[in-house]
Scaffold this motif. Structure first.
Motif, PDB file in Angstrom:
ATOM      1  N   ARG A  40       0.836  -1.194   0.000  1.00 14.51           N
ATOM      2  CA  ARG A  40       0.000   0.000   0.000  1.00 14.51           C
ATOM      3  C   ARG A  40       0.875   1.249   0.000  1.00 14.51           C
ATOM      4  NH1 ARG A  40      -4.648  -1.325  -1.694  1.00 14.51           N
ATOM      5  NH2 ARG A  40      -5.391   0.665  -0.953  1.00 14.51           N
ATOM      6  N   LYS A  46      -0.307   9.377  -1.788  1.00  9.95           N
ATOM      7  CA  LYS A  46      -1.704   9.404  -2.259  1.00  9.95           C
ATOM      8  C   LYS A  46      -2.151  10.845  -2.528  1.00  9.95           C
ATOM      9  CE  LYS A  46      -6.399   8.141  -0.936  1.00  9.95           C
ATOM     10  NZ  LYS A  46      -7.244   7.458   0.055  1.00  9.95           N
ATOM     11  N   SER A  49      -0.469  12.208  -5.564  1.00  6.45           N
ATOM     12  CA  SER A  49      -1.082  11.605  -6.757  1.00  6.45           C
ATOM     13  C   SER A  49      -2.393  12.289  -7.102  1.00  6.45           C
ATOM     14  CB  SER A  49      -1.311  10.110  -6.533  1.00  6.45           C
ATOM     15  OG  SER A  49      -0.093   9.461  -6.284  1.00  6.45           O
ATOM     16  N   GLU A  67      -4.799   3.907  -8.012  1.00  7.10           N
ATOM     17  CA  GLU A  67      -3.919   3.151  -7.130  1.00  7.10           C
ATOM     18  C   GLU A  67      -3.749   1.728  -7.649  1.00  7.10           C
ATOM     19  OE1 GLU A  67      -3.234   2.225  -2.404  1.00  7.10           O
ATOM     20  OE2 GLU A  67      -5.178   2.935  -3.059  1.00  7.10           O
ATOM     21  N   TYR A  73       2.071   2.030  -5.413  1.00 10.61           N
ATOM     22  CA  TYR A  73       2.213   3.181  -6.305  1.00 10.61           C
ATOM     23  C   TYR A  73       0.872   3.524  -6.938  1.00 10.61           C
ATOM     24  CZ  TYR A  73       2.550  -0.258 -10.158  1.00 10.61           C
ATOM     25  OH  TYR A  73       2.316  -1.278 -11.041  1.00 10.61           O
ATOM     26  N   TYR A  74       0.860   4.673  -7.597  1.00 13.46           N
ATOM     27  CA  TYR A  74      -0.323   5.133  -8.326  1.00 13.46           C
ATOM     28  C   TYR A  74       0.017   5.216  -9.805  1.00 13.46           C
ATOM     29  CZ  TYR A  74      -2.638   6.173  -3.974  1.00 13.46           C
ATOM     30  OH  TYR A  74      -3.238   6.038  -2.753  1.00 13.46           O
TER      31      TYR A  74
END
Length: 182
Positions: A40, A46, A49, A67, A73-74
């Motif tokens: 995660r 986050k 992103s 995600e 990662y995104y």
């Protein structure tokens, strides 16, 4: 030995405060990262992103950040093309930690130091989000330049901004700033 300590005291204080701040902030940040599951992404990544997605949407309605279900990662999708991913190293926290450590090492008045740290960190954060969005758009239009853009141009951009912020701090606000610059 005492003579050398007295002679180099300002430099030694700078080194000690820089490295102590850097080590403490890095330790705290690493503990923060360790609080997330292995697959995660952390909350800061986050937010970066999502902010990157918002910047991309200003230029083109066909942009999204999603995600990864299996990795931390995104994915950045721009014009229906998976262009890049945003990992923890893209969130500029290591750059902000470096920036803060330097400012603390050249600390001035407490209020100015704190305000400069906050303001500089916000500037670095915002410019980093713009950097990621611009990098994605440029990779979309110039895919053959990806290595140059990602590995050379954009690191130069973000570290150049940090260097300029350091110069402003040392020349205008730190305890070493010349008060009589004409």
């Amino acid at each position: 030995m005492k003579t050398y300590f007295i002679l180099y005291k300002p430099f030694l204080i700078f080194l000690a405060s820089f490295f102590l701040t850097y080590i403490i902030l890095t330790f705290l940040y690493q503990n923060y990262l360790n609080s997330f599951a292995e697959n995660r992404a952390d909350t800061i990544t986050k937010i970066v992103s999502k902010n990157t997605e918002q910047v991309l949407l200003l230029f083109d309605q066909d942009a999204s950040v999603k995600e990864s279900a299996t990795r931390p990662y995104y994915k950045i999708i721009y014009n229906n093309k998976y262009l890049a991913r945003i990992v923890e190293g893209c969130n500029a926290m290591s750059v902000i930690i470096l920036f803060i450590s330097f400012v603390v090492a050249f600390a001035g008045k407490l209020v100015y130091t704190l305000l400069y740290i906050i303001g500089g960190s916000v500037i670095i954060y915002l410019l980093n989000v713009i950097r990621i969005a611009a990098l994605c758009m440029l990779i979309f239009y110039f895919p053959e330049q990806q290595s140059f853009l990602h590995d050379i141009l954009f690191p130069l951009y973000i570290y150049g901004v940090v260097f300029i912020l350091w110069l402003i701090w040392v020349r205008k606000f730190s305890k070493y700033a010349s008060k009589n610059i004409k």
